[in-house]
Enzyme design. Structure first.
Site, PDB file in Angstrom:
ATOM      1  CE  LYS A   1      -0.545   1.368   4.781  1.00 24.91           C
ATOM      2  NZ  LYS A   1      -0.113   0.349   5.725  1.00 24.91           N
TER       3      LYS A   1
ATOM      4  CG  HIS B   1       1.706  -1.343  11.344  1.00 20.69           C
ATOM      5  ND1 HIS B   1       3.033  -1.067  11.063  1.00 20.69           N
ATOM      6  CD2 HIS B   1       0.991  -0.374  10.726  1.00 20.69           C
ATOM      7  CE1 HIS B   1       3.096   0.027  10.315  1.00 20.69           C
ATOM      8  NE2 HIS B   1       1.882   0.462  10.100  1.00 20.69           N
TER       9      HIS B   1
ATOM     10  CD  GLU C   1       2.592  -6.716   6.825  1.00 19.32           C
ATOM     11  OE1 GLU C   1       1.852  -5.800   6.483  1.00 19.32           O
ATOM     12  OE2 GLU C   1       2.317  -7.567   7.698  1.00 19.32           O
TER      13      GLU C   1
HETATM   14  C1  LIG Z   1       1.076   0.134   6.225  1.00 16.52           C
HETATM   15  C2  LIG Z   1       1.393  -1.064   6.990  1.00 16.52           C
HETATM   16  C3  LIG Z   1       2.732  -1.452   7.152  1.00 16.52           C
HETATM   17  C4  LIG Z   1       3.893  -0.675   6.616  1.00 16.52           C
HETATM   18  O1  LIG Z   1       4.120   0.480   7.340  1.00 16.52           O
HETATM   19  P1  LIG Z   1       5.405   1.405   7.097  1.00 16.52           P
HETATM   20  O2  LIG Z   1       5.424   2.299   8.256  1.00 16.52           O
HETATM   21  O3  LIG Z   1       5.194   2.086   5.797  1.00 16.52           O
HETATM   22  O4  LIG Z   1       6.595   0.508   7.076  1.00 16.52           O
HETATM   23  C5  LIG Z   1       2.966  -2.612   7.862  1.00 16.52           C
HETATM   24  N1  LIG Z   1       1.959  -3.351   8.384  1.00 16.52           N
HETATM   25  C6  LIG Z   1       0.674  -2.989   8.243  1.00 16.52           C
HETATM   26  C7  LIG Z   1      -0.380  -3.841   8.851  1.00 16.52           C
HETATM   27  C8  LIG Z   1       0.352  -1.843   7.551  1.00 16.52           C
HETATM   28  O5  LIG Z   1      -0.930  -1.497   7.426  1.00 16.52           O
END
Ligand SMILES: *Cc1c(COP(=O)(O)O)cnc(C)c1O
Length: 460
Positions: free
Chosen positions: A68, A196, A273
């Site tokens: 995303k 996250h 991720e």
């Molecule tokens: C957007 C998202 C990420 C990535 O986040 P960054 O801060 O851009 O590294 C990781 N995990 C989830 C569940 C996300 O929604």
């Protein structure tokens, strides 16, 4: 499936040491007679270096890329070729990585709250890993994708990151036992825990708290008879050039928290991720000033005094918050332009604001900047523009996505070809030869010694 990696013809190959700024100057010479459209220069070498640096800094972590953040073809194909996995939150994202030949065991469906059609699509594509944080999701999955391998997504303390996620996603520790029991009753398999901490997290210590929480839930699961073996620490690593120090600090914190709560040999596979980390610094955006207006300067209480020749200008640019500046809304950032024409230092500064091309009052990119007077036709350069700057076509309000010029040095390209060859045919390499330096001498060399870099099958 045929694997479709990046083709050499998609990239402007440059000499080692030729910078994005050098390339940009060349491009501006070429385009300045013709089109004045906004464009990106995307340094794919930077993306490759980020990947290798991550493998070196956190060798236990298998990287996934959060699509995303930026789903431009060059980035996605490059990372697919380097063996990264992908976190997909929608059918379109999943279809994109499937179309370039990423195997389903390298894809995680990362939205904890999914439309049933997405669950069915994942099932049809063989994608098994999915996150969840509530009971309703479990019953949807039990019905539509009974062979899914679920990852329980924990809430985090995201009060200090630039986007707040826990309001929206994540189960609190209190409800985890109930969710794990419910999954057992429904015969849904739970293979791991994710969290996250949110994007651009100010405090790396949040990783310690969340990794400790995850350990508690692993123990809770063990009491209920689960054998969970996957920990997904999400994203939140910084990616701008200036944030290198904070990246190292974050990596050190994560590394010691893992040693403490999930020590090597504990049988838990750790994945991350990452979105912003991979792409932020690789993208530079160049936009053109299309119109300019002088507006009254608001200076309370100074109407009869001469404000020292100070004026206020409104500039209209050919890209805005509904295009490449969507991060202004998404992440609350204030982009700072670099002026392409170097102004002489003795010119007076004026209060300046920048607006996008739509008539919308929200389409304000920056306000109250102190800059010398600019003119229509001038170019503005914005660095660190890789994250959340490529909205889906539906969000562009009919505008065109700015063109992307991909670039990297030939040396890096050759190193990537070698690395891809090793990833595709690991059986042809014995361990010793994996550690021989590459003939091109690029800094990829010592990282190759940690090969096999990524064995996706071992996650399962
Ligand atoms: C957007 C998202 C990420 C990535 O986040 P960054 O801060 O851009 O590294 C990781 N995990 C989830 C569940 C996300 O929604």
């Amino acid at each position: 499936t045929m694997t479709r990696y990046l083709d050499e013809s998609d990239i402007m190959m440059v000499e080692e040491g030729f910078t994005t700024r050098d390339l940009l100057e060349n491009l501006l010479l070429e385009v300045s007679q013709g089109s004045q459209e906004a464009f990106f220069v995307a340094d794919l070498e930077d993306v490759v270096k980020k990947h290798l640096h991550l493998l070196k800094a956190l060798p236990r972590i298998k990287p996934f890329y959060a699509l995303k953040c930026n789903r431009s073809k060059g980035v996605v194909q490059m990372l697919a070729g380097l063996g990264a996995g992908f976190g997909c939150a929608s059918k379109a994202e999943m279809a994109l990585v499937k179309s370039i030949g990423v195997p389903p065991d390298r894809i995680i469906c990362t939205s904890p709250c999914k439309q049933i059609s997405l669950i069915r699509y994942a099932a049809s594509q063989g994608v098994q890993l999915m996150t969840f944080d509530n009971e309703v999701e479990l019953s949807k999955v039990a019905r539509s994708h009974p062979s899914a391998r679920m990852i329980l997504c924990l809430a985090t303390d995201d009060s200090r990151s630039s986007t707040c996620m826990s309001m929206k996603y994540g189960a609190t520790l209190k409800v985890c036992r109930h969710l794990l029991e419910t999954a057992k009753e429904m015969n849904v398999e739970v293979v791991g825990i994710s969290f996250h901490i949110g994007s651009s997290c100010a405090d790396p210590q949040l990783f310690t708290q969340s990794i400790a929480d995850a350990r508690l839930v692993f123990e809770m699961g063990a009491e209920l008879g689960y054998k969970m073996h996957l920990l997904d620490i999400g994203g939140g690593f910084p990616g701008a050039e200036e944030s290198r120090g904070r990246f190292e600090e974050t990596a050190a914190v994560v590394s010691s928290a893992l040693d403490l709560y999930f020590p090597e040999g504990c049988g838990v596979e750790v994945i991350a991720e990452l979105g912003r980390y991979y792409v932020d610094s690789a993208f530079t955006l160049v936009v053109n000033i299309v119109a300019k207006k002088e507006v009254p300067l608001d200076q309370p209480g100074s109407d009869d005094e001469d404000p020292g020749g100070k004026k206020s200008f409104v500039y209209h640019l050919n890209d805005g918050v509904y295009g490449s500046f969507s991060s202004v809304i998404f992440n609350n950032v204030c982009p700072i332009p670099i002026l392409h024409k170097k102004p002489s230092p003795d010119l007076p500064l004026h209060s300046s604001s920048f607006w996008g091309p739509t008539g919308d009052g929200l389409d304000c990119i920056a306000d109250g900047m102190e800059l010398p007077e600019l003119h229509p036709g001038d170019w503005l350069i914005f660095e660190n523009m890789g994250a959340h700057t490529m909205p889906a076509p539906s969000a562009l309000c009919g505008a065109q996505q700015a063109q992307i010029y991909y670039t990297m040095s030939r040396m890096a390209w050759e190193a990537v070809q070698l690395l891809q060859g090793k990833l595709l045919h690991p059986e042809e390499e014995d361990r010793e030869s994996t550690c021989t330096p590459l003939s091109c001498g690029w800094e990829i060399t010592d990282t190759l010694c940690v090969a096999p870099v990524f064995t996706p099958a071992s996650i399962m």
